[in-house]
Motif scaffolding. Structure first.
Motif, PDB file in Angstrom:
ATOM      1  N   GLU A   9       0.813  -1.210   0.000  1.00  0.00           N
ATOM      2  CA  GLU A   9       0.000   0.000   0.000  1.00  0.00           C
ATOM      3  C   GLU A   9       0.853   1.270   0.000  1.00  0.00           C
ATOM      4  O   GLU A   9       0.442   2.306  -0.512  1.00  0.00           O
ATOM      5  CB  GLU A   9      -0.939   0.029   1.222  1.00  0.00           C
ATOM      6  CG  GLU A   9      -1.886  -1.142   1.311  1.00  0.00           C
ATOM      7  CD  GLU A   9      -1.223  -2.424   1.845  1.00  0.00           C
ATOM      8  OE1 GLU A   9      -0.378  -2.349   2.750  1.00  0.00           O
ATOM      9  OE2 GLU A   9      -1.542  -3.495   1.307  1.00  0.00           O
ATOM     10  N   LYS A  10       2.039   1.190   0.568  1.00  0.00           N
ATOM     11  CA  LYS A  10       2.892   2.375   0.671  1.00  0.00           C
ATOM     12  C   LYS A  10       3.590   2.733  -0.645  1.00  0.00           C
ATOM     13  O   LYS A  10       4.138   3.816  -0.769  1.00  0.00           O
ATOM     14  CB  LYS A  10       3.932   2.188   1.771  1.00  0.00           C
ATOM     15  CG  LYS A  10       3.352   2.215   3.154  1.00  0.00           C
ATOM     16  CD  LYS A  10       4.430   2.308   4.183  1.00  0.00           C
ATOM     17  CE  LYS A  10       3.800   2.559   5.550  1.00  0.00           C
ATOM     18  NZ  LYS A  10       4.782   2.988   6.520  1.00  0.00           N
ATOM     19  N   GLU A  28       2.075   2.350  -3.808  1.00  0.00           N
ATOM     20  CA  GLU A  28       1.134   2.490  -4.926  1.00  0.00           C
ATOM     21  C   GLU A  28       1.438   3.717  -5.789  1.00  0.00           C
ATOM     22  O   GLU A  28       1.408   3.648  -7.012  1.00  0.00           O
ATOM     23  CB  GLU A  28      -0.308   2.552  -4.413  1.00  0.00           C
ATOM     24  CG  GLU A  28      -1.319   2.616  -5.526  1.00  0.00           C
ATOM     25  CD  GLU A  28      -2.753   2.499  -5.039  1.00  0.00           C
ATOM     26  OE1 GLU A  28      -3.636   2.301  -5.886  1.00  0.00           O
ATOM     27  OE2 GLU A  28      -2.993   2.593  -3.813  1.00  0.00           O
ATOM     28  N   HIS A  29       1.761   4.811  -5.179  1.00  0.00           N
ATOM     29  CA  HIS A  29       2.034   6.053  -5.924  1.00  0.00           C
ATOM     30  C   HIS A  29       3.488   6.152  -6.402  1.00  0.00           C
ATOM     31  O   HIS A  29       3.859   7.107  -7.080  1.00  0.00           O
ATOM     32  CB  HIS A  29       1.681   7.259  -5.048  1.00  0.00           C
ATOM     33  CG  HIS A  29       2.521   7.369  -3.810  1.00  0.00           C
ATOM     34  ND1 HIS A  29       2.385   6.516  -2.745  1.00  0.00           N
ATOM     35  CD2 HIS A  29       3.523   8.207  -3.495  1.00  0.00           C
ATOM     36  CE1 HIS A  29       3.254   6.827  -1.814  1.00  0.00           C
ATOM     37  NE2 HIS A  29       3.962   7.851  -2.244  1.00  0.00           N
ATOM     38  N   LEU A  30       4.295   5.140  -6.085  1.00  0.00           N
ATOM     39  CA  LEU A  30       5.721   5.182  -6.418  1.00  0.00           C
ATOM     40  C   LEU A  30       6.139   4.244  -7.548  1.00  0.00           C
ATOM     41  O   LEU A  30       7.259   4.322  -8.028  1.00  0.00           O
ATOM     42  CB  LEU A  30       6.551   4.846  -5.163  1.00  0.00           C
ATOM     43  CG  LEU A  30       6.357   5.770  -3.966  1.00  0.00           C
ATOM     44  CD1 LEU A  30       7.089   5.216  -2.745  1.00  0.00           C
ATOM     45  CD2 LEU A  30       6.833   7.180  -4.294  1.00  0.00           C
ATOM     46  N   PRO A  60       1.426   1.580 -12.441  1.00  0.00           N
ATOM     47  CA  PRO A  60       0.190   0.864 -12.081  1.00  0.00           C
ATOM     48  C   PRO A  60       0.233  -0.634 -12.394  1.00  0.00           C
ATOM     49  O   PRO A  60      -0.224  -1.449 -11.587  1.00  0.00           O
ATOM     50  CB  PRO A  60      -0.889   1.563 -12.906  1.00  0.00           C
ATOM     51  CG  PRO A  60      -0.351   2.929 -13.142  1.00  0.00           C
ATOM     52  CD  PRO A  60       1.136   2.770 -13.255  1.00  0.00           C
ATOM     53  N   TYR A  87       2.216  -2.389  -9.719  1.00  0.00           N
ATOM     54  CA  TYR A  87       1.458  -2.454  -8.473  1.00  0.00           C
ATOM     55  C   TYR A  87       0.429  -3.580  -8.511  1.00  0.00           C
ATOM     56  O   TYR A  87       0.239  -4.300  -7.535  1.00  0.00           O
ATOM     57  CB  TYR A  87       0.776  -1.120  -8.189  1.00  0.00           C
ATOM     58  CG  TYR A  87       0.088  -1.092  -6.856  1.00  0.00           C
ATOM     59  CD1 TYR A  87       0.817  -0.935  -5.683  1.00  0.00           C
ATOM     60  CD2 TYR A  87      -1.290  -1.260  -6.765  1.00  0.00           C
ATOM     61  CE1 TYR A  87       0.185  -0.940  -4.453  1.00  0.00           C
ATOM     62  CE2 TYR A  87      -1.928  -1.256  -5.537  1.00  0.00           C
ATOM     63  CZ  TYR A  87      -1.182  -1.106  -4.382  1.00  0.00           C
ATOM     64  OH  TYR A  87      -1.808  -1.111  -3.167  1.00  0.00           O
TER      65      TYR A  87
END
Length: 141
Positions: A100-101, A103-105, A108, A111
């Motif tokens: 979850e930590k 996802e923005h890194l 897609p 992920y």
């Protein structure tokens, strides 16, 4: 066991880090810097003259060419005892990080496809066991 690699061994340094070896590497390190670092680490070098200037037992003259063959040589000479991977860029030990930590890194599709991620506490790079990881393992088999 800790190592420092000379400028001719950048690929080897990255492969060694991937396999848990503690390897300092800088593509700008001069002979004097390497000599000083060899007080606390074993210098890996392809430079015979530099190797001779280092106190006995604190340098290893790498014989093979090519990262794969060089890594196999090092693994025979210095079997790794630590199996935790290191950041291939900065040499820090990687830490597991919750999906979850990141996802923005990560992209897609990465992920969605992978569940296990690792982060470097120093340079903040994110790693996962994707196709690059699988290729590296196949290469070494």
């Amino acid at each position: 066991m800790k190592f420092v690699a000379d400028v001719m061994l950048g690929s080897l340094a990255r492969l060694m880090r991937f396999h848990g070896y503690d390897v300092e590497y800088s593509n700008t390190a001069d002979d004097e810097t390497l000599r000083k670092r060899s007080v606390h680490r074993i210098l890996l070098t392809k430079d015979r003259a530099l190797s001779k200037r280092i106190r006995k037992g604190r340098s290893y003259l790498v014989q093979n060419t090519g990262g794969k063959d060089q890594l196999q040589e090092i693994q025979k000479q210095f079997p790794v005892r630590n199996t935790s991977s290191r950041c291939v860029e900065c040499n820090s030990k990687l830490r597991s990080i919750r999906k979850e930590k990141v996802e923005h890194l990560v992209p897609p599709f990465v992920y969605k496809k992978y569940n296990q991620f690792f982060s470097c506490p120093s340079c903040m790079r994110i790693y996962w066991q994707g196709t690059h990881f699988e290729r590296m393992l196949r290469m070494l088999e």
